[in-house]
Design a protein around this motif. Structure first.
Motif, PDB file in Angstrom:
ATOM      1  N   MET A 113       0.845  -1.200   0.000  1.00  0.00           N
ATOM      2  CA  MET A 113       0.000   0.000   0.000  1.00  0.00           C
ATOM      3  C   MET A 113       0.879   1.248   0.000  1.00  0.00           C
ATOM      4  O   MET A 113       1.944   1.263   0.626  1.00  0.00           O
ATOM      5  CB  MET A 113      -0.906   0.024   1.241  1.00  0.00           C
ATOM      6  CG  MET A 113      -1.885  -1.110   1.262  1.00  0.00           C
ATOM      7  SD  MET A 113      -3.103  -1.129   2.623  1.00  0.00           S
ATOM      8  CE  MET A 113      -2.504  -0.075   3.854  1.00  0.00           C
ATOM      9  N   THR A 114       0.415   2.283  -0.678  1.00  0.00           N
ATOM     10  CA  THR A 114       1.134   3.549  -0.646  1.00  0.00           C
ATOM     11  C   THR A 114       0.874   4.234   0.693  1.00  0.00           C
ATOM     12  O   THR A 114      -0.043   3.848   1.438  1.00  0.00           O
ATOM     13  CB  THR A 114       0.678   4.476  -1.784  1.00  0.00           C
ATOM     14  OG1 THR A 114      -0.695   4.818  -1.567  1.00  0.00           O
ATOM     15  CG2 THR A 114       0.849   3.819  -3.146  1.00  0.00           C
ATOM     16  N   LEU A 118      -2.524   3.880   2.986  1.00  0.00           N
ATOM     17  CA  LEU A 118      -2.435   3.469   4.385  1.00  0.00           C
ATOM     18  C   LEU A 118      -3.095   4.497   5.302  1.00  0.00           C
ATOM     19  O   LEU A 118      -3.867   4.141   6.187  1.00  0.00           O
ATOM     20  CB  LEU A 118      -0.970   3.270   4.779  1.00  0.00           C
ATOM     21  CG  LEU A 118      -0.725   2.865   6.230  1.00  0.00           C
ATOM     22  CD1 LEU A 118      -1.257   1.467   6.477  1.00  0.00           C
ATOM     23  CD2 LEU A 118       0.749   2.949   6.555  1.00  0.00           C
ATOM     24  N   LYS A 119      -2.793   5.753   5.078  1.00  0.00           N
ATOM     25  CA  LYS A 119      -3.369   6.816   5.916  1.00  0.00           C
ATOM     26  C   LYS A 119      -4.891   6.846   5.783  1.00  0.00           C
ATOM     27  O   LYS A 119      -5.602   6.992   6.777  1.00  0.00           O
ATOM     28  CB  LYS A 119      -2.772   8.167   5.539  1.00  0.00           C
ATOM     29  CG  LYS A 119      -3.166   9.265   6.480  1.00  0.00           C
ATOM     30  CD  LYS A 119      -2.416  10.537   6.178  1.00  0.00           C
ATOM     31  CE  LYS A 119      -2.810  11.598   7.191  1.00  0.00           C
ATOM     32  NZ  LYS A 119      -2.071  12.834   6.998  1.00  0.00           N
ATOM     33  N   LYS A 120      -5.390   6.679   4.571  1.00  0.00           N
ATOM     34  CA  LYS A 120      -6.838   6.661   4.343  1.00  0.00           C
ATOM     35  C   LYS A 120      -7.488   5.475   5.057  1.00  0.00           C
ATOM     36  O   LYS A 120      -8.512   5.623   5.715  1.00  0.00           O
ATOM     37  CB  LYS A 120      -7.124   6.604   2.843  1.00  0.00           C
ATOM     38  CG  LYS A 120      -8.576   6.711   2.493  1.00  0.00           C
ATOM     39  CD  LYS A 120      -8.759   6.736   0.985  1.00  0.00           C
ATOM     40  CE  LYS A 120     -10.218   6.816   0.622  1.00  0.00           C
ATOM     41  NZ  LYS A 120     -10.421   6.797  -0.832  1.00  0.00           N
ATOM     42  N   VAL A 144       4.902  -6.163   7.038  1.00  0.00           N
ATOM     43  CA  VAL A 144       3.748  -5.509   7.663  1.00  0.00           C
ATOM     44  C   VAL A 144       4.019  -4.018   7.881  1.00  0.00           C
ATOM     45  O   VAL A 144       5.157  -3.549   7.807  1.00  0.00           O
ATOM     46  CB  VAL A 144       3.411  -6.150   9.033  1.00  0.00           C
ATOM     47  CG1 VAL A 144       2.944  -7.572   8.879  1.00  0.00           C
ATOM     48  CG2 VAL A 144       4.584  -6.051   9.995  1.00  0.00           C
ATOM     49  N   TRP A 145       2.959  -3.314   8.190  1.00  0.00           N
ATOM     50  CA  TRP A 145       3.026  -1.938   8.674  1.00  0.00           C
ATOM     51  C   TRP A 145       2.850  -1.973  10.184  1.00  0.00           C
ATOM     52  O   TRP A 145       1.920  -2.591  10.685  1.00  0.00           O
ATOM     53  CB  TRP A 145       1.890  -1.091   8.075  1.00  0.00           C
ATOM     54  CG  TRP A 145       2.053  -0.757   6.635  1.00  0.00           C
ATOM     55  CD1 TRP A 145       1.458  -1.376   5.575  1.00  0.00           C
ATOM     56  CD2 TRP A 145       2.847   0.294   6.100  1.00  0.00           C
ATOM     57  NE1 TRP A 145       1.840  -0.777   4.407  1.00  0.00           N
ATOM     58  CE2 TRP A 145       2.696   0.262   4.704  1.00  0.00           C
ATOM     59  CE3 TRP A 145       3.679   1.258   6.655  1.00  0.00           C
ATOM     60  CZ2 TRP A 145       3.337   1.149   3.862  1.00  0.00           C
ATOM     61  CZ3 TRP A 145       4.313   2.151   5.815  1.00  0.00           C
ATOM     62  CH2 TRP A 145       4.144   2.090   4.431  1.00  0.00           C
ATOM     63  N   GLU A 146       3.731  -1.307  10.905  1.00  0.00           N
ATOM     64  CA  GLU A 146       3.613  -1.149  12.357  1.00  0.00           C
ATOM     65  C   GLU A 146       3.128   0.280  12.589  1.00  0.00           C
ATOM     66  O   GLU A 146       3.835   1.239  12.278  1.00  0.00           O
ATOM     67  CB  GLU A 146       4.963  -1.363  13.050  1.00  0.00           C
ATOM     68  CG  GLU A 146       5.508  -2.762  12.926  1.00  0.00           C
ATOM     69  CD  GLU A 146       4.847  -3.742  13.865  1.00  0.00           C
ATOM     70  OE1 GLU A 146       4.185  -3.319  14.833  1.00  0.00           O
ATOM     71  OE2 GLU A 146       4.993  -4.952  13.638  1.00  0.00           O
ATOM     72  N   ASP A 162      -1.144  -5.908   7.379  1.00  0.00           N
ATOM     73  CA  ASP A 162      -0.486  -6.510   6.229  1.00  0.00           C
ATOM     74  C   ASP A 162      -0.001  -5.410   5.284  1.00  0.00           C
ATOM     75  O   ASP A 162      -0.714  -4.435   5.021  1.00  0.00           O
ATOM     76  CB  ASP A 162      -1.451  -7.447   5.501  1.00  0.00           C
ATOM     77  CG  ASP A 162      -0.783  -8.172   4.369  1.00  0.00           C
ATOM     78  OD1 ASP A 162       0.022  -9.080   4.632  1.00  0.00           O
ATOM     79  OD2 ASP A 162      -1.048  -7.810   3.199  1.00  0.00           O
ATOM     80  N   PHE A 163       1.194  -5.567   4.770  1.00  0.00           N
ATOM     81  CA  PHE A 163       1.815  -4.567   3.911  1.00  0.00           C
ATOM     82  C   PHE A 163       1.049  -4.359   2.611  1.00  0.00           C
ATOM     83  O   PHE A 163       0.931  -3.237   2.131  1.00  0.00           O
ATOM     84  CB  PHE A 163       3.262  -5.003   3.610  1.00  0.00           C
ATOM     85  CG  PHE A 163       4.024  -4.064   2.743  1.00  0.00           C
ATOM     86  CD1 PHE A 163       4.412  -2.812   3.211  1.00  0.00           C
ATOM     87  CD2 PHE A 163       4.390  -4.430   1.457  1.00  0.00           C
ATOM     88  CE1 PHE A 163       5.141  -1.945   2.416  1.00  0.00           C
ATOM     89  CE2 PHE A 163       5.121  -3.569   0.658  1.00  0.00           C
ATOM     90  CZ  PHE A 163       5.498  -2.326   1.139  1.00  0.00           C
ATOM     91  N   LYS A 164       0.494  -5.423   2.074  1.00  0.00           N
ATOM     92  CA  LYS A 164      -0.196  -5.333   0.780  1.00  0.00           C
ATOM     93  C   LYS A 164      -1.675  -5.007   0.927  1.00  0.00           C
ATOM     94  O   LYS A 164      -2.186  -4.115   0.263  1.00  0.00           O
ATOM     95  CB  LYS A 164      -0.036  -6.645   0.010  1.00  0.00           C
ATOM     96  CG  LYS A 164       1.383  -6.944  -0.382  1.00  0.00           C
ATOM     97  CD  LYS A 164       1.502  -8.286  -1.063  1.00  0.00           C
ATOM     98  CE  LYS A 164       2.963  -8.573  -1.355  1.00  0.00           C
ATOM     99  NZ  LYS A 164       3.170  -9.875  -1.947  1.00  0.00           N
ATOM    100  N   SER A 165      -2.366  -5.734   1.807  1.00  0.00           N
ATOM    101  CA  SER A 165      -3.826  -5.622   1.869  1.00  0.00           C
ATOM    102  C   SER A 165      -4.343  -4.715   2.983  1.00  0.00           C
ATOM    103  O   SER A 165      -5.479  -4.259   2.926  1.00  0.00           O
ATOM    104  CB  SER A 165      -4.435  -7.017   2.051  1.00  0.00           C
ATOM    105  OG  SER A 165      -4.081  -7.532   3.326  1.00  0.00           O
TER     106      SER A 165
END
Length: 175
Positions: A113-114, A118-120, A144-146, A162-165
């Motif tokens: 995800m950009t 991610l922020k949205k 992943v995103w932390e 998850d980094f992608k979804s």
């Protein structure tokens, strides 16, 4: 003539000492500058090991991967120290390198995800009052995103997405 000298001596004894406020403020400001220098020096020295580790990781990533320009380094101390290095190749491709125990895995940044996506997602789903950080890491072998943010109840919250979804792997609320 003797009387005149005595008058001068009498006037000098009774003269009150005046406080020169300019000297007082000069001394106070000088003390504050010295105190600030000591505090900044302490932080500079205490953070030196972290800077050295990040420089070592950046050098390792540039030597062992196709990443030529490092744009960001983040660290995670969950079970072991894990560094996430974001950068670009010489062709301009965005990459992510995960470094743990001097072993490096690289991923394409474009596969996730950009930052705006991610922020949205976080804003719509979790409605944070304030977003503190969003770093890329690895959790159970998955990129992943932390995320850390302040919730509507003014408490600290952590997410592992998850980094992608953007699927939630772990959520810690209300710390």
């Amino acid at each position: 003539m003797i009387q005149f000298k005595d008058d001068i001596r009498i006037r000098q004894r009774h003269r009150q000492a005046r406080i020169h406020w300019a000297h007082f403020w000069f001394i106070v400001v000088g003390i504050l500058i010295i105190l600030a220098a000591f505090i900044l020096g302490y932080f500079y020295v205490s953070l030196a090991p972290m800077r050295q580790a990040e420089n070592r990781v950046e050098k390792l990533v540039r030597e062992k991967t196709s990443i030529a320009t490092v744009t960001q380094v983040s660290v995670n101390y969950r079970k072991t120290t894990t560094y996430a290095v974001l950068g670009q190749t010489t062709t301009g491709t965005q990459k992510v390198a995960i470094v743990r125990n001097n072993k490096i895995k690289t991923y394409n940044r474009s596969s996730g995800m950009t930052d705006s996506q991610l922020k949205k997602l976080i804003t719509n789903k979790f409605k944070p009052k304030k977003l503190y950080s969003a770093n890329i890491s690895e959790y159970q072998g998955v990129l992943v995103w932390e995320i850390s943010y302040k919730g509507q109840d003014n408490k600290l919250n952590y997410l592992t997405l998850d980094f992608k979804s953007g699927k939630t792997y772990r959520a810690i609320s209300g710390m």
